[in-house]
Design a protein around this motif. Structure first.
Motif, PDB file in Angstrom:
ATOM      1  N   ASP A  29     -11.981 -16.838 -25.848  1.00 46.88           N
ATOM      2  CA  ASP A  29     -12.342 -15.452 -26.139  1.00 46.88           C
ATOM      3  C   ASP A  29     -13.382 -14.888 -25.183  1.00 46.88           C
ATOM      4  OD1 ASP A  29     -14.207 -17.230 -27.251  1.00 46.88           O
ATOM      5  OD2 ASP A  29     -14.892 -15.741 -28.712  1.00 46.88           O
ATOM      6  N   GLU A  30     -13.954 -15.698 -24.310  1.00 39.93           N
ATOM      7  CA  GLU A  30     -14.921 -15.194 -23.333  1.00 39.93           C
ATOM      8  C   GLU A  30     -14.218 -14.971 -21.999  1.00 39.93           C
ATOM      9  OE1 GLU A  30     -18.775 -17.043 -23.067  1.00 39.93           O
ATOM     10  OE2 GLU A  30     -18.465 -18.060 -24.996  1.00 39.93           O
ATOM     11  N   ALA A  31     -14.192 -13.704 -21.581  1.00 40.96           N
ATOM     12  CA  ALA A  31     -13.433 -13.324 -20.388  1.00 40.96           C
ATOM     13  C   ALA A  31     -13.942 -14.021 -19.129  1.00 40.96           C
ATOM     14  CB  ALA A  31     -13.477 -11.804 -20.217  1.00 40.96           C
ATOM     15  N   ALA A  32     -15.263 -14.161 -18.995  1.00 37.28           N
ATOM     16  CA  ALA A  32     -15.819 -14.774 -17.785  1.00 37.28           C
ATOM     17  C   ALA A  32     -15.360 -16.220 -17.643  1.00 37.28           C
ATOM     18  CB  ALA A  32     -17.341 -14.688 -17.818  1.00 37.28           C
ATOM     19  N   ILE A  33     -15.366 -16.953 -18.758  1.00 38.74           N
ATOM     20  CA  ILE A  33     -14.920 -18.355 -18.721  1.00 38.74           C
ATOM     21  C   ILE A  33     -13.424 -18.419 -18.419  1.00 38.74           C
ATOM     22  CG2 ILE A  33     -14.591 -20.435 -20.113  1.00 38.74           C
ATOM     23  CD1 ILE A  33     -17.202 -19.766 -21.528  1.00 38.74           C
ATOM     24  N   ALA A  34     -12.656 -17.543 -19.055  1.00 37.86           N
ATOM     25  CA  ALA A  34     -11.215 -17.533 -18.814  1.00 37.86           C
ATOM     26  C   ALA A  34     -10.908 -17.228 -17.356  1.00 37.86           C
ATOM     27  CB  ALA A  34     -10.545 -16.516 -19.729  1.00 37.86           C
ATOM     28  N   ASP A  35     -11.628 -16.248 -16.761  1.00 40.65           N
ATOM     29  CA  ASP A  35     -11.406 -15.902 -15.359  1.00 40.65           C
ATOM     30  C   ASP A  35     -11.681 -17.092 -14.441  1.00 40.65           C
ATOM     31  OD1 ASP A  35     -10.640 -13.356 -15.968  1.00 40.65           O
ATOM     32  OD2 ASP A  35     -12.603 -12.447 -15.594  1.00 40.65           O
ATOM     33  N   THR A  36     -12.760 -17.832 -14.754  1.00 40.33           N
ATOM     34  CA  THR A  36     -13.096 -19.006 -13.941  1.00 40.33           C
ATOM     35  C   THR A  36     -11.982 -20.049 -14.000  1.00 40.33           C
ATOM     36  OG1 THR A  36     -15.464 -18.665 -14.313  1.00 40.33           O
ATOM     37  CG2 THR A  36     -14.772 -20.864 -13.630  1.00 40.33           C
ATOM     38  N   LEU A  37     -11.457 -20.279 -15.207  1.00 42.92           N
ATOM     39  CA  LEU A  37     -10.382 -21.266 -15.372  1.00 42.92           C
ATOM     40  C   LEU A  37      -9.102 -20.804 -14.676  1.00 42.92           C
ATOM     41  CD1 LEU A  37     -10.913 -22.222 -19.124  1.00 42.92           C
ATOM     42  CD2 LEU A  37     -11.265 -23.718 -17.138  1.00 42.92           C
ATOM     43  N   ILE A  38      -8.782 -19.530 -14.825  1.00 41.77           N
ATOM     44  CA  ILE A  38      -7.561 -19.002 -14.206  1.00 41.77           C
ATOM     45  C   ILE A  38      -7.622 -19.175 -12.691  1.00 41.77           C
ATOM     46  CG2 ILE A  38      -6.287 -16.877 -13.716  1.00 41.77           C
ATOM     47  CD1 ILE A  38      -7.045 -15.985 -16.593  1.00 41.77           C
ATOM     48  N   ALA A  71      -9.471 -21.299 -10.894  1.00 45.53           N
ATOM     49  CA  ALA A  71      -9.457 -22.706 -10.493  1.00 45.53           C
ATOM     50  C   ALA A  71      -8.076 -23.323 -10.660  1.00 45.53           C
ATOM     51  CB  ALA A  71     -10.493 -23.486 -11.306  1.00 45.53           C
ATOM     52  N   LEU A  72      -7.408 -23.029 -11.761  1.00 42.80           N
ATOM     53  CA  LEU A  72      -6.106 -23.626 -12.031  1.00 42.80           C
ATOM     54  C   LEU A  72      -5.025 -23.072 -11.103  1.00 42.80           C
ATOM     55  CD1 LEU A  72      -6.329 -23.659 -15.916  1.00 42.80           C
ATOM     56  CD2 LEU A  72      -6.205 -25.675 -14.442  1.00 42.80           C
ATOM     57  N   GLN A  73      -5.063 -21.772 -10.850  1.00 42.93           N
ATOM     58  CA  GLN A  73      -4.075 -21.201  -9.938  1.00 42.93           C
ATOM     59  C   GLN A  73      -4.276 -21.714  -8.512  1.00 42.93           C
ATOM     60  OE1 GLN A  73      -4.086 -16.932 -10.372  1.00 42.93           O
ATOM     61  NE2 GLN A  73      -3.040 -17.013 -12.350  1.00 42.93           N
ATOM     62  N   ALA A  74      -5.551 -21.893  -8.126  1.00 46.46           N
ATOM     63  CA  ALA A  74      -5.827 -22.457  -6.806  1.00 46.46           C
ATOM     64  C   ALA A  74      -5.332 -23.896  -6.701  1.00 46.46           C
ATOM     65  CB  ALA A  74      -7.331 -22.397  -6.523  1.00 46.46           C
ATOM     66  N   ASP A  75      -5.211 -24.571  -7.837  1.00 46.49           N
ATOM     67  CA  ASP A  75      -4.744 -25.961  -7.863  1.00 46.49           C
ATOM     68  C   ASP A  75      -3.222 -26.050  -8.008  1.00 46.49           C
ATOM     69  OD1 ASP A  75      -5.761 -28.649  -7.674  1.00 46.49           O
ATOM     70  OD2 ASP A  75      -5.103 -28.953  -9.750  1.00 46.49           O
ATOM     71  N   GLY A  76      -2.550 -24.892  -8.008  1.00 44.20           N
ATOM     72  CA  GLY A  76      -1.086 -24.917  -8.020  1.00 44.20           C
ATOM     73  C   GLY A  76      -0.441 -24.720  -9.371  1.00 44.20           C
ATOM     74  N   HIS A  77      -1.196 -24.269 -10.375  1.00 42.05           N
ATOM     75  CA  HIS A  77      -0.634 -24.046 -11.707  1.00 42.05           C
ATOM     76  C   HIS A  77      -0.438 -22.554 -11.954  1.00 42.05           C
ATOM     77  CE1 HIS A  77      -1.703 -28.216 -12.474  1.00 42.05           C
ATOM     78  NE2 HIS A  77      -2.960 -27.941 -12.166  1.00 42.05           N
ATOM     79  N   THR A  78       0.488 -22.228 -12.848  1.00 37.21           N
ATOM     80  CA  THR A  78       0.566 -20.872 -13.368  1.00 37.21           C
ATOM     81  C   THR A  78      -0.209 -20.837 -14.675  1.00 37.21           C
ATOM     82  OG1 THR A  78       2.621 -21.293 -14.572  1.00 37.21           O
ATOM     83  CG2 THR A  78       2.810 -20.467 -12.314  1.00 37.21           C
ATOM     84  N   THR A  79      -0.768 -19.679 -15.026  1.00 34.46           N
ATOM     85  CA  THR A  79      -1.637 -19.587 -16.199  1.00 34.46           C
ATOM     86  C   THR A  79      -1.284 -18.380 -17.052  1.00 34.46           C
ATOM     87  OG1 THR A  79      -3.302 -18.304 -14.990  1.00 34.46           O
ATOM     88  CG2 THR A  79      -3.559 -20.707 -15.009  1.00 34.46           C
ATOM     89  N   VAL A  88     -12.447 -29.704 -14.577  1.00 34.28           N
ATOM     90  CA  VAL A  88     -11.370 -29.287 -15.476  1.00 34.28           C
ATOM     91  C   VAL A  88     -10.011 -29.449 -14.800  1.00 34.28           C
ATOM     92  CG1 VAL A  88     -10.358 -27.351 -16.725  1.00 34.28           C
ATOM     93  CG2 VAL A  88     -12.828 -27.715 -16.789  1.00 34.28           C
ATOM     94  N   THR A  89      -9.893 -28.983 -13.553  1.00 29.02           N
ATOM     95  CA  THR A  89      -8.601 -29.096 -12.869  1.00 29.02           C
ATOM     96  C   THR A  89      -8.219 -30.560 -12.641  1.00 29.02           C
ATOM     97  OG1 THR A  89      -9.721 -28.847 -10.719  1.00 29.02           O
ATOM     98  CG2 THR A  89      -8.807 -26.861 -11.724  1.00 29.02           C
ATOM     99  N   ALA A  90      -9.216 -31.402 -12.363  1.00 30.09           N
ATOM    100  CA  ALA A  90      -8.931 -32.827 -12.184  1.00 30.09           C
ATOM    101  C   ALA A  90      -8.439 -33.439 -13.489  1.00 30.09           C
ATOM    102  CB  ALA A  90     -10.179 -33.561 -11.692  1.00 30.09           C
TER     103      ALA A  90
END
Length: 229
Positions: A9-18, A20-28, A108-110
């Motif tokens: 529910d926290e946009a800043a945390i979600a943006d950080t995860l999105i 990092a994960l997209q940079a690692d080759g995942h769709t989110t 997290v990505t690892a």
């Protein structure tokens, strides 16, 4: 690409995860409510869910319980609480990992990569190609084929070759081969075996001139060697 559902529910945390994960080759995909995430997983399953414990509607624990009623999707809990009891409860209800805020996006990505690798089905090794044996015995049709070509054999030749084929590498004496033919060794027919062997070898050479399937063991008898066929 693996698809990751982020329930936070926290946009800043979600943006950080999105990021990092997209940079690692995942769709989110990002959602803020646990109930909505459960319905989304029913309709369009993700490969892994990152689930915050403190959600506005239902807790992450309850969200995970509802998910486990119909899916074994990997779940990683994300929480600001570091109490051991929370980690234990999270793992007991079916979580695969537990990350405490503040966290490193790299960590997290690892962890996501490790979970997905662990959950990925292992490829079965391809069966080794097998080459059919040169001599094939068909007892139902009373037929022996050599390199795919049926042999024209007399009754005695068939039974003699059948005896050798059924126990490769075993050395049979003339007496044992006569017994396989149903002929008593006392009748003095031992040398008849040699005649049948000679005839069999001639018929095999008509198919393959290089094969030496029937081996002679001087003073002992004969054997079938599939490696020489």
């Amino acid at each position: 690409m693996p698809h990751i559902l982020i329930v936070e529910d926290e946009a800043a945390i979600a943006d950080t995860l999105i990021y990092a994960l997209q940079a690692d080759g995942h769709t989110t995909e990002w959602m803020t409510l646990g109930g909505s995430a459960v319905e989304r997983q029913r309709e369009q399953p993700a490969d892994l869910i990152i689930l915050d414990i403190g959600l506005p509607d239902i807790t992450g624990f309850e969200t995970c319980r509802q998910l486990r009623r119909f899916t074994e999707v990997p779940v990683m809990f994300l929480t600001a609480r570091n109490d051991e009891i929370d980690r234990v409860v999270g793992l007991e209800i079916g979580a695969d990992d537990y990350v405490v805020k503040p966290f490193s996006p790299r960590e997290v990505t690892a962890r996501v990569r490790a979970i997905l690798k662990r959950m990925a089905p292992r490829a079965e090794p391809a069966p080794a190609a097998t080459t059919p044996a040169p001599l094939q015995l068909d007892t139902l049709r009373m037929l022996i084929s050599y390199h795919g070509q049926p042999l024209t054999l007399t009754r005695h030749e068939f039974r003699l070759l059948q005896c050798l084929l059924e126990q490769p590498q075993r050395v049979f004496s003339r007496e044992q081969l006569l017994d396989a033919l149903g002929v008593s060794a006392d009748a003095g027919y031992e040398r008849t075996v040699d005649s049948h062997i000679k005839s069999l070898r001639a018929k095999l050479r008509q198919v393959s001139e290089t094969g030496e399937a029937i081996q002679t063991h001087r003073g002992l008898g004969y054997s079938y060697n599939p490696e020489q066929a």
